[in-house]
Design a protein around this motif. Structure first.
Motif, PDB file in Angstrom:
ATOM      1  N   GLY A  53     -27.842   2.161 -59.305  1.00 33.53           N
ATOM      2  CA  GLY A  53     -27.414   0.769 -59.348  1.00 33.53           C
ATOM      3  C   GLY A  53     -27.783   0.049 -58.061  1.00 33.53           C
ATOM      4  N   GLN A  54     -27.554   0.738 -56.933  1.00 38.50           N
ATOM      5  CA  GLN A  54     -27.924   0.168 -55.637  1.00 38.50           C
ATOM      6  C   GLN A  54     -29.429  -0.088 -55.567  1.00 38.50           C
ATOM      7  OE1 GLN A  54     -25.920  -0.878 -53.160  1.00 38.50           O
ATOM      8  NE2 GLN A  54     -24.347  -0.438 -54.693  1.00 38.50           N
ATOM      9  N   HIS A  55     -30.171   0.881 -56.055  1.00 37.29           N
ATOM     10  CA  HIS A  55     -31.631   0.750 -56.015  1.00 37.29           C
ATOM     11  C   HIS A  55     -32.100  -0.426 -56.860  1.00 37.29           C
ATOM     12  CE1 HIS A  55     -31.777   5.320 -55.043  1.00 37.29           C
ATOM     13  NE2 HIS A  55     -31.578   4.583 -53.955  1.00 37.29           N
ATOM     14  N   GLU A  56     -31.448  -0.593 -57.999  1.00 36.23           N
ATOM     15  CA  GLU A  56     -31.786  -1.702 -58.884  1.00 36.23           C
ATOM     16  C   GLU A  56     -31.581  -3.028 -58.140  1.00 36.23           C
ATOM     17  OE1 GLU A  56     -32.967  -0.861 -62.022  1.00 36.23           O
ATOM     18  OE2 GLU A  56     -33.571  -2.969 -62.005  1.00 36.23           O
ATOM     19  N   ILE A  57     -30.492  -3.059 -57.390  1.00 33.92           N
ATOM     20  CA  ILE A  57     -30.204  -4.271 -56.611  1.00 33.92           C
ATOM     21  C   ILE A  57     -31.257  -4.466 -55.521  1.00 33.92           C
ATOM     22  CG2 ILE A  57     -28.552  -5.332 -55.008  1.00 33.92           C
ATOM     23  CD1 ILE A  57     -26.348  -3.852 -56.687  1.00 33.92           C
ATOM     24  N   SER A  58     -31.572  -3.369 -54.818  1.00 37.23           N
ATOM     25  CA  SER A  58     -32.607  -3.483 -53.778  1.00 37.23           C
ATOM     26  C   SER A  58     -33.897  -4.011 -54.367  1.00 37.23           C
ATOM     27  CB  SER A  58     -32.912  -2.129 -53.144  1.00 37.23           C
ATOM     28  OG  SER A  58     -31.763  -1.435 -52.866  1.00 37.23           O
ATOM     29  N   LEU A  59     -34.228  -3.499 -55.537  1.00 39.10           N
ATOM     30  CA  LEU A  59     -35.469  -3.912 -56.179  1.00 39.10           C
ATOM     31  C   LEU A  59     -35.458  -5.409 -56.481  1.00 39.10           C
ATOM     32  CD1 LEU A  59     -38.177  -3.058 -57.391  1.00 39.10           C
ATOM     33  CD2 LEU A  59     -36.991  -2.532 -59.522  1.00 39.10           C
ATOM     34  N   GLN A  60     -34.329  -5.870 -57.026  1.00 33.59           N
ATOM     35  CA  GLN A  60     -34.225  -7.302 -57.325  1.00 33.59           C
ATOM     36  C   GLN A  60     -34.341  -8.134 -56.051  1.00 33.59           C
ATOM     37  OE1 GLN A  60     -34.631  -8.453 -60.187  1.00 33.59           O
ATOM     38  NE2 GLN A  60     -34.455  -6.424 -61.136  1.00 33.59           N
ATOM     39  N   GLU A  61     -33.657  -7.653 -54.999  1.00 32.24           N
ATOM     40  CA  GLU A  61     -33.700  -8.380 -53.731  1.00 32.24           C
ATOM     41  C   GLU A  61     -35.112  -8.447 -53.176  1.00 32.24           C
ATOM     42  OE1 GLU A  61     -29.163  -7.388 -52.135  1.00 32.24           O
ATOM     43  OE2 GLU A  61     -30.894  -6.388 -51.239  1.00 32.24           O
ATOM     44  N   ARG A  62     -35.797  -7.309 -53.314  1.00 33.52           N
ATOM     45  CA  ARG A  62     -37.177  -7.260 -52.822  1.00 33.52           C
ATOM     46  C   ARG A  62     -38.031  -8.294 -53.571  1.00 33.52           C
ATOM     47  NH1 ARG A  62     -40.177  -6.304 -48.530  1.00 33.52           N
ATOM     48  NH2 ARG A  62     -42.361  -6.026 -49.126  1.00 33.52           N
TER      49      ARG A  62
ATOM     50  N   ILE B 233     -22.618   1.804 -64.245  1.00 31.85           N
ATOM     51  CA  ILE B 233     -22.411   1.757 -62.798  1.00 31.85           C
ATOM     52  C   ILE B 233     -20.934   1.648 -62.458  1.00 31.85           C
ATOM     53  CG2 ILE B 233     -22.833   0.408 -60.701  1.00 31.85           C
ATOM     54  CD1 ILE B 233     -25.526  -0.420 -62.020  1.00 31.85           C
ATOM     55  N   SER B 234     -20.259   0.736 -63.126  1.00 25.74           N
ATOM     56  CA  SER B 234     -18.851   0.551 -62.758  1.00 25.74           C
ATOM     57  C   SER B 234     -18.021   1.776 -63.127  1.00 25.74           C
ATOM     58  CB  SER B 234     -18.291  -0.726 -63.400  1.00 25.74           C
ATOM     59  OG  SER B 234     -18.530  -0.701 -64.777  1.00 25.74           O
ATOM     60  N   LEU B 235     -18.347   2.384 -64.263  1.00 25.62           N
ATOM     61  CA  LEU B 235     -17.624   3.584 -64.670  1.00 25.62           C
ATOM     62  C   LEU B 235     -17.856   4.721 -63.672  1.00 25.62           C
ATOM     63  CD1 LEU B 235     -15.788   4.489 -66.986  1.00 25.62           C
ATOM     64  CD2 LEU B 235     -17.825   5.402 -68.129  1.00 25.62           C
ATOM     65  N   ALA B 236     -19.119   4.876 -63.277  1.00 22.43           N
ATOM     66  CA  ALA B 236     -19.463   5.948 -62.347  1.00 22.43           C
ATOM     67  C   ALA B 236     -18.759   5.751 -61.013  1.00 22.43           C
ATOM     68  CB  ALA B 236     -20.975   5.996 -62.135  1.00 22.43           C
TER      69      ALA B 236
END
Ligand SMILES: Nc1ncnc2c1ncn2[C@@H]1O[C@H](COP(=O)(O)OP(=O)(O)OP(=O)(O)O)[C@@H](O)[C@H]1O
Ligand SMILES: [Mg+2]
Lengths: 406, 292
Positions: free
Chosen positions: A119-128, A80-83
């Motif tokens: 990466g954003q989606h992964e975060i959304s998923l965790q938040e959910r 994610i950070s590299l991208a």
């Protein structure tokens, strides 16, 4: 009897004309939209990117395969950070209006976007998940809200490493003929064309009197007509989807991504996904099989409705428009912003959504059934099984009662 | 075999198309005679189980046909007055389709189809599309369809309308041949159709059965009431106004009129031999269609 009913259905010329036009449209759209970005000028590309995110490109020339080796699979912090870093660089370059991007750079840019997005989606998923957990902690454990949150959470827990970059482009389009709403239109047009005459024409051709006076003319005939209609639908459905399948296979040069998680499925026009919070732990091929099966069931359910209307209305044109109105109603209601209260239910549990399929699995939707959360697609299936059973019963019943008095 | 029509009526809105019609039919040809709108078609539809009586019931050997359902229609042959056919079917396909609707075994049906095609003289057109058929050919195909299952009860509604004289004779002979062990119920306006074959004639007027008897008996009733008279052109309108007029024929000595009247209508009238046409005229107050 079945054979002759089949003959009646398949000797209508207009179905061939329309079928041919549908295939032609599919090929045309395929040729024009898929290869669009390959030949695109730089400024057009940027515009498209800003409008819709990473645009459609094929995987033909192997560019994406190479990128897949580097970026493919579930996202990691590093990726994610590299991208993100690489994207910023290219963005700066684009803003400065410096030399145009090569196709390789365009592709790389897309992939960076996808990875960052994942990466954003992964975060959304965790938040959910966290918000569900806190709900579970807060509410009374006998309440519906508790059961619902618990159900969703347990489904989301089943997912692992769902977000990432997969070579999956060929697959999105395979689910739909051109586009989800278009598949409803194309399929239902063909179904209506083929099936509205089945009963109505016996009336308008004045053959009903002859038929009804025969031994099987009031009972088995209905079965024969139904079987012929289902055969027709089977042929139309499978041939359209076969055409679609091969179109995409050829255009994208492969079927890679069949075992990717559906959460990374892009929408038809770009690399964005609508499935980021979908709680269904399916691979793409499983979802493909499920989508097609449900869509086929929807076509069958629609067929029975159209047959009933054809019998009651006794006029091919009216039957066509009434059936069309039933299918199109939710679309019209939504345009007129009638999507609250009872309309919300009418729109959600409609032939339209049933045939479209794609709204059924994008996110967790459950309804309160006697205090228990039941998934939307399950209720939808249940409702249509009951409804169709009633329709079939009614069709047999009414046909037997039919009289010829004029 | 006994077909009992018991107090059957058919009411459309407030119009009685058939009013308390009762009759008992056994094997043989029955002719239903009545002017346009008398209710012939309406009655036949109820007998063909495609229309429900508003009152009464129809019994076959004491069983209600609406309860017999498929079993009744199994022994039924029906030719409607007006019907359509599938334009892109060939004659053979059409009959094979009806054979399956009638539950005939496929092997048996293949032979049977050829047989009925021959009966109605369509063998050489068997592979032609129905869309290219003439009106008379279509009606013959309709007749063929009705005969496919060797019906015990044959209901034919104006079967000879549109047939040429040759085919009409052919059909008449066919009916009298097969009528021995079945009930044939036929409606017509054309009296010559039934002249020699009808066992009984049922006269229907405005939905009601006004007479039911043998041909001989009906002729007996009008015997001595049929007159022929020679008139001039000038008095013809007056004659027509006063009496029921049958044929009018010009000859060297003026105009010869056939009059049906209880008493001698005019001085110089002579009694003549009565025909079924005169019967029709006598009961229905209107000229029968003179044909063949
Ligand atoms: N569906 C209907 N609705 C209303 N009235 C009807 C209907 N069908 C028939 N009728 C009326 O019932 C009467 C009998 O009609 P029917 O067709 O049985 O006569 P018919 O004896 O067969 O006449 P034709 O010699 O012209 O065939 C007519 O007055 C007709 O107008
Ligand atoms: Mg009639």
């Amino acid at each position: 009897m079945y054979r002759h009913e089949l003959f009646k259905v398949f000797t209508r010329k207009n179905i061939y004309i329309v079928f041919f036009l549908v295939v032609l449209t599919m090929v045309y759209i395929d040729k024009n939209y898929i290869s669009q970005t390959e030949t695109m000028e730089e400024d057009e590309y940027v515009e498209l990117f800003e409008e819709r995110g990473a645009p459609v490109t094929t995987m033909k020339n192997g560019v994406y395969e190479k990128l897949f080796d580097e970026w493919g699979g579930p996202v990691t912090e590093d990726k994610i950070s590299l991208a993100t870093e690489k994207m910023q660089k290219i963005d700066e370059k684009l803003v400065e209006g410096t030399p145009s991007l090569t196709p390789e750079e365009k592709a790389a840019h897309n992939v960076h976007f996808i990875v960052a997005n994942a990466g954003q989606h992964e975060i959304s998923l965790q938040e959910r998940k966290e918000s569900l957990q806190s709900k579970i902690d807060d509410v009374d454990d006998q309440s519906y809200a508790y059961k619902e949150a618990e159900k969703e959470l347990s489904m989301l827990e089943q997912l692992d490493d769902t977000h990432g970059f997969y070579l999956i482009r060929a697959w999105r389009g395979m689910f739909d003929l051109i586009e989800p709403f278009m598949s409803v239109i194309l399929l239902s047009t063909l179904i209506l064309l083929g099936l509205t005459p089945v009963f109505a024409e016996e009336h308008s051709q004045r053959t009903l009197g002859l038929i009804l006076a025969t031994k099987h003319g009031k009972g088995k005939l209905v079965t024969a007509k139904i079987m012929a209609s289902l055969t027709y639908i089977g042929v139309v459905f499978s041939s359209l989807h076969l055409v679609n399948f091969f179109l995409h296979w050829l255009s994208y040069g492969g079927l890679q991504g069949w075992n990717a998680p559906i959460q990374s499925l892009p929408i038809s026009t770009s690399f964005n996904t609508l499935y980021e919070l979908s709680p269904f732990a399916w691979d793409v091929w499983q979802y493909y099989a499920i989508t097609l099966s449900i869509q086929f069931l929807a076509c069958v359910a629609l067929a029975f409705l159209v047959l009933l209307i054809s019998m009651l209305v006794k006029n091919v044109m009216f039957a066509f428009f009434i059936s069309g109105a039933v299918i199109g109603a939710p679309f019209m209601f939504r345009i007129l912003s009638l999507d609250q209260g009872i309309f919300k239910y009418i729109n959600s549990f409609s032939y339209l959504e049933f045939m479209k399929v794609d709204n059924l699995f994008q996110e967790f939707i459950a309804y309160n059934v006697f205090g228990y959360p039941v998934l939307y697609p399950l209720i939808l299936l249940f409702i249509f099984v009951i409804l169709t059973a009633l329709i079939v019963f009614f069709t047999y019943n009414r046909f037997r009662q039919q009289q010829v008095n004029e | 075999m006994r077909l009992l029509i018991d107090n059957v009526s058919k009411k459309f809105k407030d119009k009685w198309a058939i009013k308390y019609f009762s009759a008992e039919l056994t094997e043989g040809v029955y002719a239903l005679l009545g002017p346009n709108g008398a209710g012939k078609t309406t009655l036949m539809r109820m007998l063909a189980d495609i229309s429900m009586p508003s009152t009464g019931r129809i019994l076959l050997n004491d069983k209600d046909i609406s309860l017999m359902g498929d079993d009744y229609r199994d022994i039924l042959g029906y030719l409607p007055q007006e019907f359509g056919l599938y334009k892109n079917f060939t004659a053979v396909r059409f009959l094979m389709y009806f054979a399956s609707l009638k539950g005939l075994d496929k092997k048996f049906a293949i032979d049977k189809v050829e047989e009925v095609l021959d009966l109605v003289n369509l063998t050489k057109d068997r592979k032609r599309k129905i869309g290219t058929f003439s009106g008379g050919m279509k009606r013959r195909l309709g007749i063929a369809q009705a005969l496919l299952n060797d019906p015990k009860i044959l209901i034919v509604d104006e079967p000879t309308a549109g047939l040429d004289p040759q085919e009409r004779i052919r059909f008449r002979n066919l009916l009298s041949e097969i009528a021995g062990d079945r009930i044939v119920f036929l409606s017509t306006h054309i009296v010559s159709d039934i002249e020699y074959i009808a066992k009984e004639v049922l006269l229907l007027k405005q939905g009601e059965l006004i007479q039911r008897s043998t041909l001989g008996n009906l002729l007996e009733q009008v015997k001595g009431k049929v007159w022929s008279v020679n008139v001039t052109q000038a008095v013809l309108p007056e004659i027509q106004r006063q009496f029921k007029i049958g044929n009018i024929q010009r000859n060297e000595s003026g105009i010869e009129c056939r009059i049906v009247h209880d008493e001698k209508p005019v001085e110089n009238a002579v009694a003549v031999h009565a025909t079924l046409e005169d019967v029709y005229l006598y009961f229905f107050d209107k000229g029968a269609i003179k044909d063949v």
